[in-house]
Design a protein around this motif. Structure first.
Motif, PDB file in Angstrom:
ATOM      1  N   CYS A  29       1.087  -1.162  -0.014  1.00 38.07           N
ATOM      2  CA  CYS A  29      -0.040  -0.327   0.326  1.00 38.07           C
ATOM      3  C   CYS A  29       0.800   0.988   0.099  1.00 38.07           C
ATOM      4  O   CYS A  29       2.061   1.166   0.239  1.00 38.07           O
ATOM      5  CB  CYS A  29      -0.741   0.139   1.595  1.00 38.07           C
ATOM      6  SG  CYS A  29      -0.146   0.402   2.989  1.00 38.07           S
ATOM      7  N   PRO A  30       0.017   2.662  -0.341  1.00 33.01           N
ATOM      8  CA  PRO A  30       1.032   4.066   0.107  1.00 33.01           C
ATOM      9  C   PRO A  30       2.164   3.719   1.140  1.00 33.01           C
ATOM     10  O   PRO A  30       2.993   4.330   1.093  1.00 33.01           O
ATOM     11  CB  PRO A  30       0.882   4.868  -0.374  1.00 33.01           C
ATOM     12  CG  PRO A  30      -1.086   4.229  -1.161  1.00 33.01           C
ATOM     13  CD  PRO A  30      -0.984   2.785  -0.140  1.00 33.01           C
ATOM     14  N   VAL A  31       1.845   3.097   2.695  1.00 36.46           N
ATOM     15  CA  VAL A  31       2.419   3.469   3.216  1.00 36.46           C
ATOM     16  C   VAL A  31       3.886   1.969   3.203  1.00 36.46           C
ATOM     17  O   VAL A  31       4.802   2.545   3.469  1.00 36.46           O
ATOM     18  CB  VAL A  31       1.531   2.821   4.568  1.00 36.46           C
ATOM     19  CG1 VAL A  31       2.573   2.991   5.857  1.00 36.46           C
ATOM     20  CG2 VAL A  31       0.781   3.657   4.827  1.00 36.46           C
ATOM     21  N   CYS A  32       3.708   1.311   3.228  1.00 34.91           N
ATOM     22  CA  CYS A  32       4.917  -0.233   2.538  1.00 34.91           C
ATOM     23  C   CYS A  32       5.395   0.305   1.715  1.00 34.91           C
ATOM     24  O   CYS A  32       6.368  -0.374   1.693  1.00 34.91           O
ATOM     25  CB  CYS A  32       4.179  -0.946   3.099  1.00 34.91           C
ATOM     26  SG  CYS A  32       3.038  -1.798   2.139  1.00 34.91           S
ATOM     27  N   LEU A  33       5.101   0.961   0.774  1.00 31.39           N
ATOM     28  CA  LEU A  33       5.935   1.788  -0.871  1.00 31.39           C
ATOM     29  C   LEU A  33       6.608   2.802  -0.354  1.00 31.39           C
ATOM     30  O   LEU A  33       7.044   2.885  -0.867  1.00 31.39           O
ATOM     31  CB  LEU A  33       5.383   1.665  -1.784  1.00 31.39           C
ATOM     32  CG  LEU A  33       5.072  -0.030  -2.632  1.00 31.39           C
ATOM     33  CD1 LEU A  33       3.154   0.172  -3.046  1.00 31.39           C
ATOM     34  CD2 LEU A  33       5.522  -0.594  -2.713  1.00 31.39           C
ATOM     35  N   GLY A  34       6.280   3.260   0.969  1.00 28.96           N
ATOM     36  CA  GLY A  34       7.259   4.860   0.873  1.00 28.96           C
ATOM     37  C   GLY A  34       6.417   5.633   0.127  1.00 28.96           C
ATOM     38  O   GLY A  34       7.692   6.451  -0.683  1.00 28.96           O
TER      39      GLY A  34
END
Lengths: 96, 481, 479
Positions: B38-43
């Motif tokens: 997701c956007p969080v763990c993809l930075g």
């Protein structure tokens, strides 16, 4: 703290930014000015501020339950990748 | 001159939470590449982390199991370094205020490699001190091809504990025992499956050698690519020999990182220690501090299981098991639970332990295949205790039971294994034995009491092993008196 | 008559009375934008067709139903570019909505277009945009301020009804002052930062630009509130801000910080602000002098903390997962160095280098740690001051809008343009800028109202009362 301790070439390397020679020289001067300015902080009396590693004003324990939320479809996760293959995002070879 | 090794470990342990450390993506091994992101763990720009409370509880629980001090308050810090497997190019970690400080692991004798369990050091229950345990996010997984590397971000952001030991270990066997014991405890706490081959438990080793008696440490090397506990042992054996070789011939050890090649059985230079990393740690402004003393610690404490060492002691004290049986059964959480189920249904607890620890485990079983009810083992023990079958028959029955899954009582009937204790039948067999072996009878009467064994053997043969040996003994003795 | 010059409140009345449709508003804004924006450059992108399509489905029963809202180009919106006015993200298409975007949609707003800004919100003039310049609608030789210069200029030029910006050290209030509109930096934690491309995480806040205080209050109401996706958002209920718009300031305790009336303050700005203070005094407010003794250190603290946080926040721009990738990199290190060199403009590079330096081994205590302690003192100054007053009045900027190019060669002079706005970010308190007059050459002057944490209602009340008595907003730039 003396502003001369800032070696722009060294720090730019840490920050992973290539600088052209003229850029390096310009930044060296500009950042020396800025550091000269911020060095006024050395004169501020901070003895009344407790030396705690955690800001006491901050709230604590804002946490998330261990519950699954939908993420991105793989295609969306790869859509912005400059290069990809086999659902992997590819990059220049990592040499250990 | 004799040398000793000085070893410290940095162990990374993946927590078995349902979701990642700072986002709601699934924490799952072996999914298709980039399917749990997701956007969080993809930075991604603008995405923000929110901590998973379960990961924090699991880390506190680990700290409690390993006798650490739990910090009343801790925080997350950013550790900056650039690497393609790190989405933000900083790792959310803990720097100066980790969740757990101190702690120790006692090396259990039976956690040592089998052939070294009789060494005095294995008997000593040596404590290995821990420096700290902190919680951080894992990085992505890279695959290396000819021209490029490919990155799968499914693992990125999954919760990871880093457990750091003091340099208390002195041999490859102690490192083996430490990791074995640690793994048992982690599984007991249900915080990790701790499978090194799946990368759920990863270990970096710092190793140096010094002349025995010297206080200061020698120059250390770091070993990487250790993919099994026995691999750690082999790598250390090799590396210690390499280092001793160098220093005893007047050379000096360079501080370097070396890669273990398990196939070649050697370590190879990866890199010499370049200038120290400058990680630029600072408190992560996206994350608020964590207080453990407002519920999290109590919740973790409520989950504290009986640990392998305590369980072993209980088996010895309450069930009368010997040290080996108790250790072997307590070492594995599932086996211990199975044993306790079986033991609860019979008075013959030692017999149950014996079947499980000595007979069953000798077959190097896959515990996943242990599907038959634990009470089968209880029934088996009861059959022996009541004299219905003898121990030889019991072994055969166990084999049959494991293969077919049938209950021991049914098997006894099906195979006709029930011991004959019927006196009339036994009387007849004994008379036949006396008639057929005059020489043994004479010897016995002359005082060679051991000669009775030949008569017993005759009876057992006649009865196809079903005669109750104790009753046969009584009958023979009375007939020969 | 064009609808573009009406306020959000007026448009809502007309929509609810069925006098106009959302599409009418979009069409008028598009026409106005075509007419005047070429000279201003407030918008990076303006998708009139899509806004018209959305307008047809707008649910006007919702609080912002049918109202177009322009966004600063550092706020993520699913499927849209989100460039941060950087070459690095020139082609980055976001796969997700920021929380404010989601809330705007839920409130019925129409997402109109994307506003120019200083690259990654680093700057005070919007001259650091790598994509285009933006000029001040009051004088196109001058800057609109920054970093949210596009969002401010669009509202000032009536090419947007309202807009969102972000404020890290004054990036909403300073352009609001320069462009003669209302701009609010909410309390830290009032509006979720999720989906706002981070510059300095402990300082950033998203906030509204509007032509009037009431419009700003309505927009804040729509975007404020706790967010489970954002660790630093606070679980404090959002009040009905319009209920605070009583029109009077009687009994309000107003503090005047002596440290804000110093050498370097433009005399025309000083007298406009003094006149506003007098108005408060003459209308029932109790005006007293207060002291914020650590004010002179604020800019120095800011340029340490903000750049330190930025150096880590911008490390993710590496050319691996998205954004600019330098061609033919031989290894990851080469990829990083050249992608970042090519993708970032000079101000971004300078700040990353400064921030990397102040965190680096051996300098952390002298810079970052010390700056954090002085930040505590600045925070304490406000806590003490708010014991004796309800709001603080001060100039928003030392001068009206400066000329384009005037400060670009000297970063330090540019940094000092934010001298009056930075402290509120460091203390986390809310602060609003609203017009309080014009200079002799016709440039707007901003009055800054600062309040205690989560006292946005008080700021709106004071600003609204002043605005009712001083219809500066009725003066429009000649375009």
């Amino acid at each position: 703290m003396s502003a001369s301790t800032l070696d722009v070439a060294y720090v730019a390397d840490l920050a992973r930014i290539d600088l052209a020679p003229d850029e390096k020289a310009l930044f060296q001067k500009q950042l020396a000015d800025v550091l000269g300015y911020v060095n006024q902080l050395q004169k501020v009396d901070i003895s009344s501020v407790p030396d705690t590693p955690i800001d006491p004003h901050l709230p604590t324990n804002v946490l998330r339950l261990d519950e699954i939320r939908p993420g991105l479809p793989t295609a969306d996760a790869l859509a912005n990748a400059p290069a990809q293959a086999n659902s992997l995002i590819t990059a220049p070879k990592i040499v250990e | 001159m004799t040398y000793e090794a000085v070893i410290g470990l940095e162990v990374h342990v993946q927590l078995k939470t349902a979701t990642k450390m700072f986002c709601g993506c699934r924490n799952q091994y072996g999914a298709p590449p980039n399917s749990h992101v997701c956007p969080v763990c993809l930075g991604y720009p603008g995405a923000l982390p929110v901590p998973n409370e379960e990961a924090i509880r699991m880390t506190i629980l680990t700290g409690l199991m390993l006798e650490c001090d739990i910090a009343p308050v801790c925080k997350f810090d950013r550790k900056s370094y650039f690497y393609p497997d790190m989405p933000k190019n900083y790792q959310i970690s803990q720097y100066d205020l980790p969740l757990c400080l101190g702690g120790r692991v006692l090396l259990d004798k039976f956690a040592f490699p089998k052939e070294t369990q009789k060494d005095p050091i294995a008997e000593a229950k040596k404590p290995i001190r821990l420096v700290r345990i902190h919680l951080e996010e894992d990085v992505a997984k890279s695959f290396h091809y000819d021209q490029a590397s490919g990155i799968d971000f499914n693992r990125a952001g999954t919760p990871l504990m880093e457990i750091v030991t003091e340099a208390d270990l002195r041999s490859p066997e102690e490192a083996f025992a430490f990791l074995t014991t640690l793994k048992q405890i982690l599984i007991y706490g249900d915080v990790s499956d701790a499978d090194m081959e799946k990368g759920q438990l990863r270990c970096d080793v710092n190793i140096s050698v010094r002349p025995v008696g010297q206080e200061t440490f020698g120059t250390k090397c770091e070993l990487k690519n250790l993919n099994s506990i026995s691999g750690v042992r082999r790598a250390l054996q090799y590396e210690i020999a390499r280092q001793i070789d160098i220093v005893s011939s007047g050379g000096t050890i360079r501080q370097e990182t070396r890669r273990w090649d398990d196939t070649a059985g050697q370590t190879f230079l990866m890199r010499t220690k370049e200038q120290a990393h400058d990680y630029r740690y600072f408190p992560d402004p996206d994350l608020l501090p964590i207080r453990t003393d407002q519920g999290l610690l109590d919740q973790a404490r409520a989950r504290l299981p009986e640990l392998p060492a305590a369980r072993k002691d209980r088996y010895v004290a309450d069930f009368g098991l010997n040290d080996y049986q108790a250790s072997v059964l307590a070492a594995d959480r599932r086996l211990a639970a199975y044993f306790e189920q079986a033991a609860a249904a019979t008075q013959a607890k030692v017999a149950v332990a014996n079947f499980l620890a000595n007979e069953f485990l000798a077959t190097e079983p896959d515990l996943d295949q242990l599907t038959l009810p634990a009470t089968h083992f209880s029934a088996l023990a009861d059959l022996v205790a009541s004299g219905k079958i003898n121990s030889k028959q019991a072994k055969d029955l166990l084999t049959e039971m494991l293969a077919s899954g049938e209950a021991p009582g049914d098997l006894v009937k099906r195979l006709g294994l029930e011991q004959v204790s019927d006196t009339a039948q036994l009387d007849a067999w004994c008379d036949a034995a006396i008639a057929a072996n005059p020489r043994s009878v004479a010897d016995y009467k002359a005082g060679k009491t051991a000669a009775i064994n030949a008569l017993k053997g005759f009876v057992m043969k006649q009865s196809k092993g079903k005669a109750n040996p104790a009753v046969v003994d009584q009958i023979l003795q009375s007939k020969l008196r | 008559m064009t609808l573009a010059t009406l306020s959000l409140t007026q448009l809502r009345q007309k929509l609810l009375a069925r006098e106009i449709s959302p599409a009418d508003i979009v069409r008028d804004l598009a026409a106005r934008r075509d007419a005047v924006d070429p000279a201003i450059g407030a918008y990076l992108r303006f998708d009139a067709d899509r806004a018209l399509a959305d307008a047809l489905h707008a649910d006007i029963s919702l609080p912002l139903g049918g109202i177009p809202v322009a966004l600063k180009d550092n706020i993520n919106t699913t499927g849209d570019l989100c460039t941060c006015a950087s070459r690095f993200l020139a082609n980055f298409r976001s796969p997700y909505d920021a929380t404010v975007t989601r809330k705007l949609r839920a409130a019925g707003a129409i997402l109109l277009g994307r506003c120019n800004m200083d690259e990654f919100a680093m700057g005070s003039s919007t001259e650091n945009s790598a994509l285009q310049p933006t000029r001040n609608p009051w004088d196109t030789q001058r800057v609109p301020g920054g970093s949210s210069g596009g969002s401010a200029a669009a509202v000032a030029a009536d090419t947007a009804i309202v807009s969102l910006g972000s404020d890290t050290g004054g990036s909403i209030r300073q352009p609001a002052a320069f462009c003669g509109v209302v701009g609010l930096k909410p309390t830290y934690g009032r509006v979720s930062r999720y989906g706002l491309v981070a510059f300095a995480s402990s300082l950033d806040q998203i906030g509204p630009f509007a032509g009037s205080v009431e419009d700003a209050a309505l927009l804040l109401h729509a975007i404020a509130g706790p967010d489970p996706m954002e660790n630093t958002s606070r679980p404090i209920p959002v009040p009905d801000y319009t209920a605070a718009l009583t029109g009077h300031v009687e009994g309000l305790r107003v503090g005047i910080p002596k440290e804000y009336f110093v050498e370097g303050l433009d005399p025309e700005v000083a007298s406009a602000v003094r006149a506003a203070i007098d108005w408060f005094a003459n209308h029932g407010a109790r005006v007293t002098e207060v002291s914020l003794p650590h004010t002179p250190a604020a800019t120095a603290v800011y340029y340490i903390i903000a750049t330190a946080e930025a150096s880590a926040n911008l490390a993710r721009f590496d050319g691996v997962r998205y954004g600019h990738r330098a061609p033919d990199a031989k290894d990851p290190l080469d990829l990083y160095r050249r992608s970042r060199a090519q993708g970032f403009g000079p101000e971004v590079k300078r700040r990353i280098i400064l921030g990397t330096y102040v965190l680096s081994s051996g300098y952390y205590d002298a810079y970052y740690n010390r700056a954090q302690k002085v930040r505590q003192l600045i925070r304490r100054d406000f806590t003490t001051a708010f014991e004796s007053c309800d709001i603080i009045l001060a100039p928003t900027t030392p001068t009206p809008a400066f000329r384009a190019g005037e400060k670009t060669a000297d970063p330090l002079q540019m940094y000092l343009a934010d001298i009056f706005t930075i402290a509120a970010n460091l203390a986390g308190v809310p602060a609003l800028s609203l017009p309080c007059g014009f200079s002799s050459c016709g440039l707007p002057i901003g009055l800054q109202i600062i309040g205690p944490h989560f006292a946005e209602e008080t700021l709106f009340r004071a600003a609204h009362a002043y605005e009712q008595a001083h219809p500066w907003k009725d003066r429009k730039p000649a375009l």
